[in-house]
Design a protein around this motif. Structure first.
Motif, PDB file in Angstrom:
ATOM      1  N   TRP A  25       9.838 -11.778 -31.711  1.00 41.58           N
ATOM      2  CA  TRP A  25       9.098 -10.885 -30.805  1.00 41.58           C
ATOM      3  C   TRP A  25       9.876  -9.613 -30.510  1.00 41.58           C
ATOM      4  CZ3 TRP A  25      10.722  -9.442 -25.833  1.00 41.58           C
ATOM      5  CH2 TRP A  25       9.800  -8.659 -25.128  1.00 41.58           C
ATOM      6  N   ALA A  26      11.184  -9.746 -30.273  1.00 40.42           N
ATOM      7  CA  ALA A  26      11.993  -8.588 -29.879  1.00 40.42           C
ATOM      8  C   ALA A  26      12.113  -7.557 -30.989  1.00 40.42           C
ATOM      9  CB  ALA A  26      13.384  -9.049 -29.451  1.00 40.42           C
ATOM     10  N   ASN A  33      20.077 -12.472 -28.025  1.00 42.36           N
ATOM     11  CA  ASN A  33      18.880 -12.613 -28.853  1.00 42.36           C
ATOM     12  C   ASN A  33      18.090 -11.315 -28.931  1.00 42.36           C
ATOM     13  OD1 ASN A  33      16.181 -13.201 -29.721  1.00 42.36           O
ATOM     14  ND2 ASN A  33      16.415 -15.333 -29.149  1.00 42.36           N
ATOM     15  N   LEU A  34      17.442 -10.949 -27.851  1.00 42.99           N
ATOM     16  CA  LEU A  34      16.494  -9.830 -27.861  1.00 42.99           C
ATOM     17  C   LEU A  34      17.104  -8.496 -28.285  1.00 42.99           C
ATOM     18  CD1 LEU A  34      14.457 -10.686 -24.619  1.00 42.99           C
ATOM     19  CD2 LEU A  34      14.168 -11.562 -26.945  1.00 42.99           C
ATOM     20  N   ILE A  88      11.932 -21.780 -29.076  1.00 40.22           N
ATOM     21  CA  ILE A  88      11.626 -20.612 -28.247  1.00 40.22           C
ATOM     22  C   ILE A  88      12.592 -19.469 -28.562  1.00 40.22           C
ATOM     23  CG2 ILE A  88      11.505 -19.751 -25.872  1.00 40.22           C
ATOM     24  CD1 ILE A  88      10.695 -22.595 -25.027  1.00 40.22           C
ATOM     25  N   TYR A  89      13.837 -19.816 -28.814  1.00 40.02           N
ATOM     26  CA  TYR A  89      14.862 -18.818 -29.123  1.00 40.02           C
ATOM     27  C   TYR A  89      14.494 -18.041 -30.393  1.00 40.02           C
ATOM     28  CZ  TYR A  89      19.629 -16.916 -29.546  1.00 40.02           C
ATOM     29  OH  TYR A  89      20.726 -16.079 -29.629  1.00 40.02           O
ATOM     30  N   PHE A  98      19.024 -15.015 -24.198  1.00 42.45           N
ATOM     31  CA  PHE A  98      17.946 -14.142 -24.666  1.00 42.45           C
ATOM     32  C   PHE A  98      18.280 -12.675 -24.379  1.00 42.45           C
ATOM     33  CE2 PHE A  98      15.826 -18.216 -24.245  1.00 42.45           C
ATOM     34  CZ  PHE A  98      15.015 -18.252 -25.366  1.00 42.45           C
ATOM     35  N   GLY A 155      11.504 -15.788 -29.710  1.00 39.38           N
ATOM     36  CA  GLY A 155      11.923 -14.593 -28.973  1.00 39.38           C
ATOM     37  C   GLY A 155      12.596 -13.582 -29.880  1.00 39.38           C
TER      38      GLY A 155
END
Length: 552
Positions: free
Chosen positions: A504-505, A165-166, A497-498, A161, A501
């Motif tokens: 969201w980011a 990811n983020l 969830i990945y 994350f 996320g």
């Protein structure tokens, strides 16, 4: 959010931002470089032969080819670090930071060779028939340190994350918004759906996608970069001289850039170098574990090409674009992030030599800096401050033509209270001219070439491809870590969830995301560096055995 950001910055100060971390990272790379007699030079040609398939065999165990394993791992490393990270390093440390990124990459070639070879040697076939590998497997199966393997796997999930990811989603959304005006939430949602479609197909679909995306994105980015470099060809020589000349002295003040100490440039260059090529982090071995081969060392050979391609080639190109265009030392109109701006007591001018020296000491954390944070009122009329006694710094530079507004539209009139350098009111938008960093800086640099303003579209498209492919690769790293920790059944919840996320980011605070990624990288790196040092003798033996077979 500000409290979380301050906590992450403090934590990073004790880890990746600490004086000892670059020496540990480079020290391990230097040890193996000498111990294995400069494999990044001696094995360089052989590595290319392995990648081209000269030694491939369909009967070898594994899920994918050497080339696809390389492109999957490259898609994990070639991301925002190459566009945003280089710009951030130069913004912080000046031209000298690029030199230390090179040093990190050169030594990192050996570190990655070692970590991939050892991890591949102890990979396993899971109950669903796919291969799984990574540092957690050699820690468990060879070192008998299951506790360390579990700690590394947990750190890998967190880092999937914080690294893959983020910051990737955030970088894409911010760039697309700045270039095309699209809402970050919409961008994040659309790409989140595409991400889900890819990662649900597992390593076979991931490898197939990255094998096509990585070469395409490299070509697009290279064309845009060369358009800037050739348009500013007369500045390339001075840019190289500044990179090398400042390496052991720090970078002096230039334009709006107030200068950077040697220690600061060294620390930030190494830190950003690691974020870019991930050598020592232990992430790439997870992708390389899927490669079809009986020889762990042959896959290690492939991996040593990654820091070379990622940092020495792509990051250097980005660095030359930024340095030759001169945008790194210019002030540009932008909206100030709360975490980037700081009110200091007293009035300072970055055209005054004495003031520059004081500001230099302050922003570089030099002991004995005379500048203190400002606490008190700021009177504002129609968006302009009419009271004195303070200077607003934004992005490590003196802000100019500052405007205060409500929501970005209505000019603010009233009293703005400042406490310890930060505005108490959070609904007041402050904008003006200052240095910029990350993707915004690279985007501006790409407009200084033959393509003009069209260059910013190349950055946006390149960043989207770079970052999206990184998010794909890191989802695989995370799901292999979850497989180790909780078994194959845990993979699907992790992927959900990945993706959430990632969405969201896209609309979260840029600086907060970068702070999280900085901490996550180090939490993952330290156990891996410890593990490969413990197996240094075995590594040399494994390499010697490989060459005895190849040379028959």
């Amino acid at each position: 959010m500000e409290g979380l950001y301050n906590f992450l910055v403090s934590l990073d100060g004790m880890l990746g931002g600490a004086d000892w971390f670059p020496f540990v990272l480079l020290g391990v790379g230097l040890f193996f470089t000498i111990y294995l007699k400069f494999p990044q030079i001696r094995f360089f040609k052989h590595a290319w032969l392995v990648v081209t398939g000269k030694y491939d065999s369909d009967s070898d165990p594994g899920d994918t080819t050497h080339f696809r394993a390389l492109t999957t791992a490259l898609s994990g490393t070639v991301g925002t670090g190459n566009i945003s990270g280089v710009a951030f390093a130069i913004f912080l440390g000046g031209p000298a930071a690029l030199f230390w990124m090179w040093a990190t990459a050169f030594l990192g070639m050996t570190t990655k060779f070692v970590e991939v070879t050892l991890s591949h040697k102890y990979r396993v076939q899971t109950e669903d028939g796919t291969m799984a590998g990574g540092p957690m497997y050699y820690m468990d199966r060879r070192l008998n340190m299951k506790w360390l393997a579990i700690a590394f796997a947990i750190a890998t999930v967190i880092s999937s994350f914080g690294t893959g990811n983020l910051p990737q989603s955030n970088g894409i959304a911010q760039s697309i918004e700045a270039t095309f005006g699209f809402d970050p939430l919409i961008v994040g949602s659309v790409l989140g759906i595409l991400l889900a479609l890819v990662i649900l197909g597992g390593i076979h679909r991931i490898a197939a996608v990255t094998a096509k995306v990585v070469p395409l994105m490299a070509v697009i980015y290279l064309i845009g970069a060369l358009a800037v470099i050739f348009a500013n060809l007369e500045n390339i020589g001075p840019a190289f001289m500044a990179v090398i000349g400042d390496a052991f002295s720090g970078s002096a003040a230039a334009g709006g850039f107030l200068g950077a100490s040697l220690a600061y440039a060294f620390n930030r260059g190494v830190n950003r170098g690691l974020f870019s090529n991930e050598a020592g982090q232990g992430s790439a071995p997870i992708a390389h574990a899927a490669a079809k081969t009986k020889e762990p060392t042959s896959e290690g050979m492939v991996s040593l090409l990654e820091p070379f391609i990622d940092t020495i080639i792509i990051c250097t190109i980005t660095g030359l674009v930024i340095l030759s265009s001169g945008v790194w030392k210019e002030k540009h109109q932008n909206v100030f992030d709360r975490s980037d701006m700081y009110f200091v007591a007293g009035q300072y001018d970055d055209k005054n030599a004495e003031d520059i020296n004081k500001l230099y000491r302050f922003i570089n954390g030099v002991d004995g800096a005379a500048i203190a944070p400002y606490t008190g009122p700021v009177s504002v009329v129609n968006g302009t401050a009419v009271s004195g006694g303070f200077t607003l710094l934004n992005a490590r530079s003196v802000a100019e033509e500052v405007n205060y507004s409500v929501g970005g539209d209505e000019a603010y009139t009233g009293t703005l209270q400042i406490n310890e350098g930060k505005p108490v009111k959070e609904n007041i938008q402050i904008s003006g001219k200052s240095l910029v960093h990350s993707a915004a800086l690279t985007t501006i640099a790409f407009t200084r070439g033959f393509f003009g303003d069209f260059g910013k579209y190349i950055v946006s498209i390149g960043l989207m491809l770079f970052a999206f492919s990184t998010a794909i690769a890191w989802s695989y790293y995370g799901d292999r870590a979850m497989t180790y920790l909780l078994g194959p059944r845990s993979v699907m919840p992790y992927r959900v969830i990945y993706v959430a996320g990632f969405i969201w980011a896209s609309f979260s605070d840029t600086t907060l995301v970068w702070a999280l990624s900085a901490v996550a990288i180090v939490v993952m790196t330290l156990p891996n560096l410890f593990g490969i040092m413990m197996l240094s003798k075995e590594m040399k033996q494994t390499v010697n055995e490989y060459w005895s077979k190849v040379n028959k």
